[in-house]
Scaffold this motif. Sequence first.
Motif, mmCIF file in Angstrom:
data_model
loop_
_atom_site.group_PDB
_atom_site.id
_atom_site.type_symbol
_atom_site.label_atom_id
_atom_site.label_comp_id
_atom_site.label_asym_id
_atom_site.label_seq_id
_atom_site.Cartn_x
_atom_site.Cartn_y
_atom_site.Cartn_z
ATOM 1 N N ILE A 18 0.835 -1.201 0.000
ATOM 2 C CA ILE A 18 0.000 0.000 0.000
ATOM 3 C C ILE A 18 0.871 1.253 0.000
ATOM 4 N N THR A 19 1.903 1.271 0.815
ATOM 5 C CA THR A 19 2.794 2.429 0.881
ATOM 6 C C THR A 19 3.532 2.616 -0.435
ATOM 7 N N GLY A 20 3.974 1.542 -1.031
ATOM 8 C CA GLY A 20 4.706 1.623 -2.296
ATOM 9 C C GLY A 20 3.851 2.076 -3.451
ATOM 10 N N CYS A 21 2.556 1.924 -3.380
ATOM 11 C CA CYS A 21 1.648 2.294 -4.464
ATOM 12 C C CYS A 21 0.959 3.630 -4.197
ATOM 13 N N SER A 22 1.518 4.427 -3.346
ATOM 14 C CA SER A 22 0.852 5.672 -2.973
ATOM 15 C C SER A 22 0.888 6.714 -4.073
ATOM 16 N N GLY A 23 1.742 6.571 -5.079
ATOM 17 C CA GLY A 23 1.775 7.490 -6.203
ATOM 18 C C GLY A 23 2.291 8.860 -5.854
ATOM 19 N N ARG A 24 3.344 8.925 -5.103
ATOM 20 C CA ARG A 24 3.897 10.217 -4.696
ATOM 21 C C ARG A 24 5.307 10.395 -5.246
ATOM 22 N N GLY A 25 5.641 11.657 -5.505
ATOM 23 C CA GLY A 25 6.962 11.989 -6.009
ATOM 24 C C GLY A 25 7.497 13.212 -5.286
ATOM 25 N N ASN A 26 8.715 13.601 -5.599
ATOM 26 C CA ASN A 26 9.373 14.729 -4.959
ATOM 27 C C ASN A 26 9.786 15.752 -6.001
ATOM 28 N N GLY A 63 19.708 28.570 -2.063
ATOM 29 C CA GLY A 63 19.210 28.471 -3.427
ATOM 30 C C GLY A 63 18.316 27.279 -3.696
ATOM 31 N N GLU A 64 17.964 26.508 -2.685
ATOM 32 C CA GLU A 64 17.201 25.288 -2.915
ATOM 33 C C GLU A 64 15.948 25.224 -2.052
ATOM 34 N N ILE A 65 14.978 24.506 -2.592
ATOM 35 C CA ILE A 65 13.771 24.189 -1.847
ATOM 36 C C ILE A 65 13.294 22.824 -2.327
ATOM 37 N N GLU A 66 12.756 22.036 -1.409
ATOM 38 C CA GLU A 66 12.274 20.713 -1.787
ATOM 39 C C GLU A 66 10.851 20.514 -1.286
ATOM 40 N N PHE A 67 10.016 19.990 -2.183
ATOM 41 C CA PHE A 67 8.650 19.620 -1.843
ATOM 42 C C PHE A 67 8.578 18.105 -1.946
ATOM 43 N N ALA A 68 8.450 17.438 -0.828
ATOM 44 C CA ALA A 68 8.446 15.967 -0.800
ATOM 45 C C ALA A 68 7.025 15.440 -0.668
ATOM 46 N N GLY A 69 6.807 14.239 -1.171
ATOM 47 C CA GLY A 69 5.545 13.546 -1.008
ATOM 48 C C GLY A 69 4.382 14.138 -1.779
ATOM 49 N N LEU A 70 4.649 14.625 -3.000
ATOM 50 C CA LEU A 70 3.580 15.197 -3.819
ATOM 51 C C LEU A 70 2.847 14.094 -4.576
ATOM 52 N N SER A 72 1.057 12.369 -7.660
ATOM 53 C CA SER A 72 1.322 12.436 -9.095
ATOM 54 C C SER A 72 0.327 13.384 -9.749
ATOM 55 N N GLY A 73 0.814 14.170 -10.717
ATOM 56 C CA GLY A 73 -0.063 15.090 -11.425
ATOM 57 C C GLY A 73 0.685 16.303 -11.930
ATOM 58 N N VAL A 74 -0.073 17.272 -12.417
ATOM 59 C CA VAL A 74 0.489 18.499 -12.976
ATOM 60 C C VAL A 74 0.305 19.627 -11.971
ATOM 61 N N TYR A 75 1.363 20.387 -11.752
ATOM 62 C CA TYR A 75 1.359 21.515 -10.823
ATOM 63 C C TYR A 75 1.929 22.741 -11.528
ATOM 64 N N TRP A 76 1.689 23.895 -10.940
ATOM 65 C CA TRP A 76 2.328 25.134 -11.375
ATOM 66 C C TRP A 76 3.221 25.626 -10.257
ATOM 67 N N ILE A 77 4.348 26.192 -10.634
ATOM 68 C CA ILE A 77 5.280 26.785 -9.675
ATOM 69 C C ILE A 77 5.352 28.277 -9.958
ATOM 70 N N ARG A 78 5.263 29.064 -8.900
ATOM 71 C CA ARG A 78 5.428 30.513 -9.012
ATOM 72 C C ARG A 78 6.667 30.885 -8.207
ATOM 73 N N ILE A 79 7.613 31.539 -8.875
ATOM 74 C CA ILE A 79 8.873 31.941 -8.248
ATOM 75 C C ILE A 79 8.916 33.467 -8.255
ATOM 76 N N ASP A 93 5.741 12.655 -11.358
ATOM 77 C CA ASP A 93 5.452 11.248 -11.601
ATOM 78 C C ASP A 93 5.607 10.458 -10.316
ATOM 79 N N SER A 94 4.863 9.385 -10.233
ATOM 80 C CA SER A 94 4.886 8.515 -9.071
ATOM 81 C C SER A 94 6.269 7.936 -8.830
ATOM 82 N N GLN A 95 6.709 7.990 -7.584
ATOM 83 C CA GLN A 95 7.963 7.376 -7.136
ATOM 84 C C GLN A 95 9.195 7.941 -7.839
ATOM 85 N N LYS A 96 9.127 9.205 -8.301
ATOM 86 C CA LYS A 96 10.274 9.807 -8.991
ATOM 87 C C LYS A 96 10.603 11.148 -8.375
#
Length: 111
Positions: A18-26, A63-70, A72-79, A93-96
């Motif tokens: 179940i945890t492995g199929c959660s479909g989350r990426g970083n 100079g870095e920021i990380e968003f973990a556990g997102l 899967s899907g399409v997002y927009w980033i505003r900088i 993408d899932s698990q990537k």
Amino acid sequence: MKKKLSLLISLIIILTIITGCSGRGNLKVIVHDQQQNPINDVYVGLYKSDFDQRIRFAYTHHGEIEFAGLESGVYWIRIISPGQQREMKVKIDSQKNKYIKVNLGTNGGGV
């Protein structure tokens, strides 16, 4: 005793699946200037695809920021940094892990 052990092992296997199929990426965003120096305190906001809902935001550190556990899907980033604003679409993408490098030192905004 054997029943309890086999039940425990079965439960662990099911939870692992179940945890492995959660479909989350970083997502990791790296912001720098023309000389490739990291830029601190730059706002990076993560939004649903149409900017109607901000999911998370943070300010860069070294100079870095990380968003973990997102999911899967399409997002927009505003900088946003003083005098500049960039928006870009990113697919998670899932698990990537996805890395985006943004150059704020040019008008075109290299990614």
